[in-house]
Structure formats: structure tokens, C-alpha cells
Design a protein around this motif. Structure first.
Motif, PDB file in Angstrom:
ATOM      1  N   SER A 247      35.020 102.136  -6.108  1.00 28.59           N
ATOM      2  CA  SER A 247      35.512 103.503  -6.272  1.00 28.59           C
ATOM      3  C   SER A 247      34.778 104.196  -7.413  1.00 28.59           C
ATOM      4  O   SER A 247      34.368 105.353  -7.303  1.00 28.59           O
ATOM      5  CB  SER A 247      37.020 103.488  -6.543  1.00 28.59           C
ATOM      6  N   ALA A 248      34.609 103.487  -8.537  1.00 20.73           N
ATOM      7  CA  ALA A 248      33.913 104.067  -9.693  1.00 20.73           C
ATOM      8  C   ALA A 248      32.475 104.438  -9.337  1.00 20.73           C
ATOM      9  O   ALA A 248      31.971 105.495  -9.742  1.00 20.73           O
ATOM     10  CB  ALA A 248      33.934 103.083 -10.861  1.00 20.73           C
TER      11      ALA A 248
ATOM     12  N   ARG B  30      15.471  96.028 -23.450  1.00 21.93           N
ATOM     13  CA  ARG B  30      14.467  96.410 -24.433  1.00 21.93           C
ATOM     14  C   ARG B  30      13.121  96.712 -23.789  1.00 21.93           C
ATOM     15  O   ARG B  30      12.370  97.570 -24.250  1.00 21.93           O
ATOM     16  CB  ARG B  30      14.323  95.297 -25.485  1.00 21.93           C
ATOM     17  N   GLU B  31      12.805  96.002 -22.683  1.00 20.96           N
ATOM     18  CA  GLU B  31      11.545  96.239 -21.983  1.00 20.96           C
ATOM     19  C   GLU B  31      11.538  97.575 -21.264  1.00 20.96           C
ATOM     20  O   GLU B  31      10.502  98.237 -21.170  1.00 20.96           O
ATOM     21  CB  GLU B  31      11.292  95.097 -20.980  1.00 20.96           C
ATOM     22  N   ASP B  32      12.712  97.984 -20.739  1.00 24.56           N
ATOM     23  CA  ASP B  32      12.794  99.248 -20.001  1.00 24.56           C
ATOM     24  C   ASP B  32      14.141  99.903 -20.299  1.00 24.56           C
ATOM     25  O   ASP B  32      15.071  99.846 -19.489  1.00 24.56           O
ATOM     26  CB  ASP B  32      12.634  99.000 -18.504  1.00 24.56           C
ATOM     27  N   PRO B  33      14.266 100.553 -21.458  1.00 22.29           N
ATOM     28  CA  PRO B  33      15.558 101.126 -21.864  1.00 22.29           C
ATOM     29  C   PRO B  33      16.089 102.173 -20.895  1.00 22.29           C
ATOM     30  O   PRO B  33      17.306 102.352 -20.776  1.00 22.29           O
ATOM     31  CB  PRO B  33      15.246 101.757 -23.234  1.00 22.29           C
ATOM     32  N   GLY B  34      15.208 102.864 -20.199  1.00 19.11           N
ATOM     33  CA  GLY B  34      15.631 103.942 -19.306  1.00 19.11           C
ATOM     34  C   GLY B  34      16.501 103.476 -18.153  1.00 19.11           C
ATOM     35  O   GLY B  34      17.307 104.249 -17.638  1.00 19.11           O
TER      36      GLY B  34
ATOM     37  N   PHE C 105      32.436 102.807 -20.711  1.00 15.13           N
ATOM     38  CA  PHE C 105      31.558 101.718 -21.139  1.00 15.13           C
ATOM     39  C   PHE C 105      30.091 102.032 -20.866  1.00 15.13           C
ATOM     40  O   PHE C 105      29.209 101.597 -21.608  1.00 15.13           O
ATOM     41  CB  PHE C 105      31.982 100.410 -20.476  1.00 15.13           C
ATOM     42  N   LEU C 106      29.815 102.786 -19.818  1.00 18.34           N
ATOM     43  CA  LEU C 106      28.434 103.161 -19.525  1.00 18.34           C
ATOM     44  C   LEU C 106      27.846 104.029 -20.636  1.00 18.34           C
ATOM     45  O   LEU C 106      26.637 104.001 -20.896  1.00 18.34           O
ATOM     46  CB  LEU C 106      28.380 103.916 -18.189  1.00 18.34           C
ATOM     47  N   ARG C 107      28.691 104.789 -21.323  1.00 12.99           N
ATOM     48  CA  ARG C 107      28.235 105.737 -22.338  1.00 12.99           C
ATOM     49  C   ARG C 107      28.230 105.163 -23.754  1.00 12.99           C
ATOM     50  O   ARG C 107      27.976 105.894 -24.710  1.00 12.99           O
ATOM     51  CB  ARG C 107      29.118 106.989 -22.300  1.00 12.99           C
ATOM     52  N   GLN C 108      28.507 103.890 -23.900  1.00 16.19           N
ATOM     53  CA  GLN C 108      28.487 103.301 -25.238  1.00 16.19           C
ATOM     54  C   GLN C 108      27.064 103.327 -25.809  1.00 16.19           C
ATOM     55  O   GLN C 108      26.091 103.199 -25.076  1.00 16.19           O
ATOM     56  CB  GLN C 108      29.011 101.878 -25.201  1.00 16.19           C
ATOM     57  N   PRO C 109      26.933 103.511 -27.126  1.00 12.90           N
ATOM     58  CA  PRO C 109      25.602 103.543 -27.731  1.00 12.90           C
ATOM     59  C   PRO C 109      24.884 102.200 -27.582  1.00 12.90           C
ATOM     60  O   PRO C 109      25.529 101.150 -27.471  1.00 12.90           O
ATOM     61  CB  PRO C 109      25.887 103.870 -29.203  1.00 12.90           C
ATOM     62  N   ASP C 110      23.580 102.241 -27.595  1.00  8.76           N
ATOM     63  CA  ASP C 110      22.777 101.030 -27.400  1.00  8.76           C
ATOM     64  C   ASP C 110      23.170  99.921 -28.368  1.00  8.76           C
ATOM     65  O   ASP C 110      23.205  98.747 -28.001  1.00  8.76           O
ATOM     66  CB  ASP C 110      21.291 101.348 -27.583  1.00  8.76           C
ATOM     67  N   ALA C 111      23.475 100.287 -29.604  1.00  2.00           N
ATOM     68  CA  ALA C 111      23.775  99.291 -30.635  1.00  2.00           C
ATOM     69  C   ALA C 111      25.046  98.508 -30.341  1.00  2.00           C
ATOM     70  O   ALA C 111      25.246  97.417 -30.892  1.00  2.00           O
ATOM     71  CB  ALA C 111      23.889  99.975 -31.994  1.00  2.00           C
ATOM     72  N   SER C 112      25.937  99.030 -29.497  1.00  2.00           N
ATOM     73  CA  SER C 112      27.218  98.380 -29.222  1.00  2.00           C
ATOM     74  C   SER C 112      27.191  97.482 -27.999  1.00  2.00           C
ATOM     75  O   SER C 112      28.079  96.638 -27.826  1.00  2.00           O
ATOM     76  CB  SER C 112      28.313  99.435 -29.025  1.00  2.00           C
ATOM     77  N   VAL C 113      26.190  97.650 -27.136  1.00  2.00           N
ATOM     78  CA  VAL C 113      26.258  97.043 -25.804  1.00  2.00           C
ATOM     79  C   VAL C 113      26.214  95.524 -25.853  1.00  2.00           C
ATOM     80  O   VAL C 113      27.008  94.846 -25.179  1.00  2.00           O
ATOM     81  CB  VAL C 113      25.128  97.594 -24.907  1.00  2.00           C
ATOM     82  N   GLU C 114      25.325  94.940 -26.626  1.00  2.00           N
ATOM     83  CA  GLU C 114      25.230  93.479 -26.659  1.00  2.00           C
ATOM     84  C   GLU C 114      26.541  92.857 -27.142  1.00  2.00           C
ATOM     85  O   GLU C 114      27.038  91.896 -26.546  1.00  2.00           O
ATOM     86  CB  GLU C 114      24.078  93.034 -27.556  1.00  2.00           C
TER      87      GLU C 114
ATOM     88  N   LYS D 121      24.967  99.302 -17.510  1.00  4.04           N
ATOM     89  CA  LYS D 121      25.533  99.282 -16.161  1.00  4.04           C
ATOM     90  C   LYS D 121      26.276  97.977 -15.883  1.00  4.04           C
ATOM     91  O   LYS D 121      27.333  97.976 -15.246  1.00  4.04           O
ATOM     92  CB  LYS D 121      24.431  99.501 -15.129  1.00  4.04           C
ATOM     93  N   ARG D 122      25.715  96.883 -16.368  1.00  4.48           N
ATOM     94  CA  ARG D 122      26.379  95.591 -16.137  1.00  4.48           C
ATOM     95  C   ARG D 122      27.688  95.526 -16.921  1.00  4.48           C
ATOM     96  O   ARG D 122      28.703  95.034 -16.415  1.00  4.48           O
ATOM     97  CB  ARG D 122      25.444  94.456 -16.551  1.00  4.48           C
ATOM     98  N   LEU D 123      27.679  96.003 -18.160  1.00  2.00           N
ATOM     99  CA  LEU D 123      28.898  96.036 -18.962  1.00  2.00           C
ATOM    100  C   LEU D 123      29.977  96.852 -18.268  1.00  2.00           C
ATOM    101  O   LEU D 123      31.127  96.395 -18.118  1.00  2.00           O
ATOM    102  CB  LEU D 123      28.594  96.628 -20.342  1.00  2.00           C
ATOM    103  N   ALA D 124      29.629  98.059 -17.840  1.00  2.00           N
ATOM    104  CA  ALA D 124      30.604  98.934 -17.183  1.00  2.00           C
ATOM    105  C   ALA D 124      31.143  98.296 -15.911  1.00  2.00           C
ATOM    106  O   ALA D 124      32.346  98.360 -15.630  1.00  2.00           O
ATOM    107  CB  ALA D 124      29.962 100.285 -16.874  1.00  2.00           C
ATOM    108  N   ALA D 125      30.246  97.665 -15.145  1.00  2.00           N
ATOM    109  CA  ALA D 125      30.670  97.050 -13.886  1.00  2.00           C
ATOM    110  C   ALA D 125      31.598  95.864 -14.124  1.00  2.00           C
ATOM    111  O   ALA D 125      32.623  95.712 -13.436  1.00  2.00           O
ATOM    112  CB  ALA D 125      29.442  96.610 -13.091  1.00  2.00           C
ATOM    113  N   GLU D 126      31.263  95.005 -15.081  1.00  2.00           N
ATOM    114  CA  GLU D 126      32.063  93.808 -15.333  1.00  2.00           C
ATOM    115  C   GLU D 126      33.468  94.165 -15.813  1.00  2.00           C
ATOM    116  O   GLU D 126      34.459  93.581 -15.364  1.00  2.00           O
ATOM    117  CB  GLU D 126      31.363  92.924 -16.371  1.00  2.00           C
ATOM    118  N   VAL D 127      33.562  95.119 -16.729  1.00  2.00           N
ATOM    119  CA  VAL D 127      34.885  95.491 -17.260  1.00  2.00           C
ATOM    120  C   VAL D 127      35.724  96.180 -16.191  1.00  2.00           C
ATOM    121  O   VAL D 127      36.911  95.907 -16.042  1.00  2.00           O
ATOM    122  CB  VAL D 127      34.746  96.385 -18.508  1.00  2.00           C
TER     123      VAL D 127
END
Length: 468
Positions: free
Chosen positions: A356-357, A328-332, A297-306, A338-344
Motif C-alpha cells: 500500500s505504501a 556510498r557508491e551511489d547515494p542517488g 523513514f525514507l526521509r531520514q538524513p543520511d547520517a541516521s540511516v545506518e 528505501k530498505r529501512l523504510a520497507a523493513e519498518v
């Protein structure tokens, strides 16, 4: 049933393909359906007019029972099944009762929906083992949701995991056909898209697969009679089976029931989530580690995250919007990723799995010795799945070159010696280019008694030292 044997690339990107027939502006749509619509979780309803009008009132009248089925055609669910589970969790969170039905019987029939050829027959023993494993996985995810995501001030609905083999095992074929078969019409069954596409194929369709929709319809009828279940949730490719169940129940009892579909999520090349020619991202730790799920999930493209934050997490939509503004203010900083990956990861593997992850991420990508020291044997073997694991007795005076040779990491003789002296060997993320150096505790041997040895760029060896 939501089918399990689809494959999902560990690093593939995914997009949502959905056009919902729910209208969130409708004054009759209740809060739960409206929320699920806005998140993109609901796609179609059946029968459409009744579901738009009567279903919201039904949900508003009190706790209802909703079911979704999962055929145990593998020993684990995968990420492609997760959206169906999330749908059930939303219903339970709103106080409704949910049934997760494992297809111990229907897995031996085989759902033809979306398949170009018939599945290989599974033995009863294989299906039973798969069912046990998936039951544990589903129960774990429901427990994690209750512990980490549910608002304790709200009343949760119940969750029950069933096996449809329990209501088929004592039936005989003549009795079943006499009772249920007379209510199904061949013309209607033949008109289903899943049937038509297979009949036009070179291999055709077996009688076994053709009867699948009969069994799924009877499942819905049984659950309606025994548990008062009036709502079935399934993937959008299951709409034909949901329609068959509705029609069967309407003929037998006259009761109004409803089918809701969730959208299919596809890869950037159009494959269903879970269907590529490569690897799969599973929900069982022994097949896909928490680290691997987190990284996917961390590696998903920007267009998919929302879209994924709305689909796979329980964050309020306002919080999702705020996260995306920060992204959008700080894409880096990749805050949304990170929030998506953590929540899932926390939903699937719990708080311990998320920790562990993160440890594995720090150890692998940030060369953190502290993270290595905190890792268990299991985590190290998950992180370096291809790495040999050795238990070695630590002798006084053991050197770097001795260590490499003990685990057959380098060739014998001068060539192996040169590999070490020329910098090809790393121990615990630090270059070890002195072949005769004696191993130093805390430098070469971590406080947990482990050593991570790397030769070249990708050849890892895990050593547990005995006799410390």
C-alpha cells in the motif's frame, strides 16, 4: 513503563544518543546480548556487575521470561515505542518468552519520568479503550515479525500480552500498603532523579505520581512470582523504576532479577523521539498510514540511516554494512533509505501495508495512473487525508466543468470556467483544460470507478462515481 504520549514530527530527523555499559568483548557475554549491544539496542544494565556476569549465564541456561510495559495513555503506540518492541522481538527470536504488559492501572497513576508537569487524569473508560487498541497493535507487530522476519528453522519463544489492572482491581489500598508498602524506603524513593527534578519544579509532585515507582516495582514482583520473569526491559529514563523493582524483589524473595535499558533516540534538536510540538508518527493505521510511516523513514538524513537499520530492522549486521557500501557508491539511489523504510513498514503493517505504501508513493510522486487504479478507497483517503470524499451519480454528458462544480471545487460563474480553461484543474494527474469536455472512461474515470481531482497545487477531491 514505556510511555506513549510523546510526539514525533513526521518529517523530523533523529539521532541516537547512547553510551552502553555492555562490553561486547567480554568472554561471558552471550550471543544475544552481544548482538543487541553491537546493534546499539542495549544501553545500561542493573545491577551492573551481576548483569555483566550472571545474566549471560542465565540466558545461556535455557529459555527465560522478559517483560516490557506500555502505559496506554493514548489509543496508539508511536515510533518512539517501537525500539522497546523490537527489543522484545529479539529476545523472542532467540527462544525466550516475552510479556508485553499494558498499564491499565498505571496509566491512571501517571509516570513522572521525563515529565515537567503532571499528566491529565484519564478516565477508566478511556484507558480501557486505549488498552484494547494497543493490544491489537502489539499483537499485529508480533504476528508480522513471525510471518516475515523469523527464521522458521529456529524455535520462537511465546508472547503474552497482559493488563496490569487484572492484578490490582480486586486489591484495596490498605491491604496493598500493608503488604508492599513496608518494603519501600522514603529516602531511596526521594533520591530518584525523576522525583528530584519534579520536586524542584514550580508545580511539585503529587502523591499519586510519587507512588508510580511502587506500582511498577510491584508489577515486576507479580510477573516474577506468576510467570518466572527475571528480566525487565525499559527506556533509559526508566532506570530508576527498574532499580526500585530490583530492590523490592530482592527484599521480598531474595531472587536475583535484572533490568536492561534501551537508549532514547532523539531528534536533531535534542527532543526525545516522539516529543515535538507537532505531529506524531503512530503505529496504528487510522492515525498514521503505511504510506506516512514509509515516508518518515525514507526521509531520514543520511547520517541516521545506518544506525536506524541496526536498531529498527532485523537485517544481519553484515548486510547492513553492505547496504551502506552500496549507498556510498551511489547515494542517488538511496538504497539504504528505501530498505529501512520497507523493513519498518512491513514490521508494523505487514506485507500488504508495505505494498500500500509503495502504491501511494507511485501515485503521489510518480504520477502513476496504474497505481491510482489499484488503490482502494481507504488508501486514497489515507494519501489525501484532507481531501473531501464525494459519491456522485454519473449522468450522461457530465463534463469537466460539471464535475468541478458538483464537488464545489471551483467558484460558480465565469471565474470557475476560467480556472479550468487556464489549466488550474488536473484529473488523474493529467491537466484538464477543456471545461466542456465530456468525461471519458479510463481517462477521467479510472477502472476502479474513482476520479482524483486537483485544483491548484494542493486542493484534492476524491470522487466515487455511482451508476457505472
Amino acid at each position: 513503563m514505556v510511555r506513549i504520549c510523546r510526539y514525533l514530527s513526521r518529517h523530523g530527523s533523529c539521532i541516537l544518543t547512547s553510551r552502553s555499559n555492555f562490553h561486547s568483548s567480554s568472554p561471558s557475554l552471550n550471543a544475544l546480548l552481544s548482538s543487541l549491544h553491537k546493534r546499539g539496542i542495549l544501553k545500561e544494565s542493573f545491577p551492573q556487575d551481576a548483569a555483566q556476569d550472571q545474566l549471560p549465564r542465565l540466558l545461556q541456561s535455557g529459555a527465560q521470561t522478559v517483560y516490557c510495559g506500555f502505559d496506554p495513555t493514548a489509543d496508539s503506540l508511536h515510533v518512539g515505542n517501537l525500539l522497546a518492541i523490537v527489543g522484545l522481538l529479539h529476545f523472542r527470536d532467540a527462544g525466550h518468552h516475552v510479556l508485553a504488559v499494558l498499564g491499565g492501572a498505571t496509566a491512571q497513576i501517571g509516570d513522572p519520568s521525563g515529565k515537567t508537569s503532571e499528566r491529565e487524569r484519564l478516565s477508566g473508560d478511556a484507558v480501557e479503550a486505549n488498552t484494547r487498541s494497543i493490544r491489537e497493535s502489539i499483537q499485529r507487530i508480533f504476528t508480522n515479525h513471525e510471518l516475515h522476519f523469523h527464521d522458521s528453522s529456529k524455535k520462537l519463544g511465546t508472547v503474552t500480552v497482559l493488563n496490569n489492572l487484572s492484578w490490582y482491581k480486586d486489591r484495596n489500598v490498605v491491604g496493598f500498603l500493608s503488604e508492599a508498602g513496608r518494603h519501600f524506603r522514603m529516602g531511596t524513593m526521594l533520591s530518584r532523579h525523576s522525583v528530584q527534578s519534579r520536586l524542584r519544579s514550580a508545580d511539585g509532585m503529587s502523591l499519586t505520581e510519587f507512588t508510580y515507582q511502587v506500582f511498577q516495582a510491584f508489577d515486576f514482583h507479580h510477573l516474577n512470582q506468576v510467570y518466572g520473569c527475571r528480566i525487565q526491559l525499559g527506556g533509559s529514563d526508566q532506570l530508576g523504576n527498574l532499580m526500585t523493582g530490583h530492590e523490592f524483589i530482592h527484599k521480598v524473595s531474595g531472587e536475583e532479577v535484572y533490568g536492561l535499558t534501551i537508549p532514547l533516540v532523539t531528534s536533531s534538536v535534542g527532543d526525545k523521539l516522539g516529543k515535538t510540538a507537532g505531529n506524531a508518527v503512530w503505529l496504528n493505521r487510522d492515525k498514521t498510514s503505511p504510506f506516512e510511516l514509509y515516508q518518515f523513514f525514507l526521509r531520514q538524513p543520511d547520517a541516521s540511516v545506518e544506525g536506524y537499520l541496526k536498531l529498527f530492522t532485523f537485517l544481519p549486521l553484515a548486510e547492513v554494512e553492505k547496504l551502506m557500501e552500496q549507498q556510498r557508491e551511489d547515494p542517488g539511489k538511496r538504497l539504504a533509505h528505501k530498505r529501512l523504510a520497507a523493513e519498518v513498514t512491513k514490521l508494523v503493517h505487514g506485507k500488504e501495508g508495505l505494498e500500500s505504501a509503495k502504491r501511494c508513493t507511485s501515485a503521489l510522486y510518480h504520477s502513476s495512473v496504474q497505481a491510482l487504479e489499484e488503490m482502494s478507497d481507504e488508501e486514497l483517503q489515507e494519501l489525501f487525508r484532507e481531501a473531501p470524499f464525494h459519491e456522485v451519480l454519473l449522468e450522461p454528458g457530465t463534463s469537466v466543468i460539471d464535475t468541478c462544480r458538483m464537488v464545489n471545487a471551483i467558484p460558480e460563474g465565469p471565474k470557475g470556467y476560467r480556472m479550468v480553461s487556464e489549466g488550474a484543474v488536473w484529473i488523474n494527474h493529467k491537466r484538464a483544460d477543456k471545461p466542456d469536455q465530456v468525461l471519458i472512461p479510463k481517462l477521467h474515470i479510472l477502472s476502479n470507478g474513482l476520479t482524483l481531482l486537483r485544483v491548484g497545487k494542493k486542493n484534492y477531491y476524491i470522487i466515487r462515481w455511482l451508476g457505472l
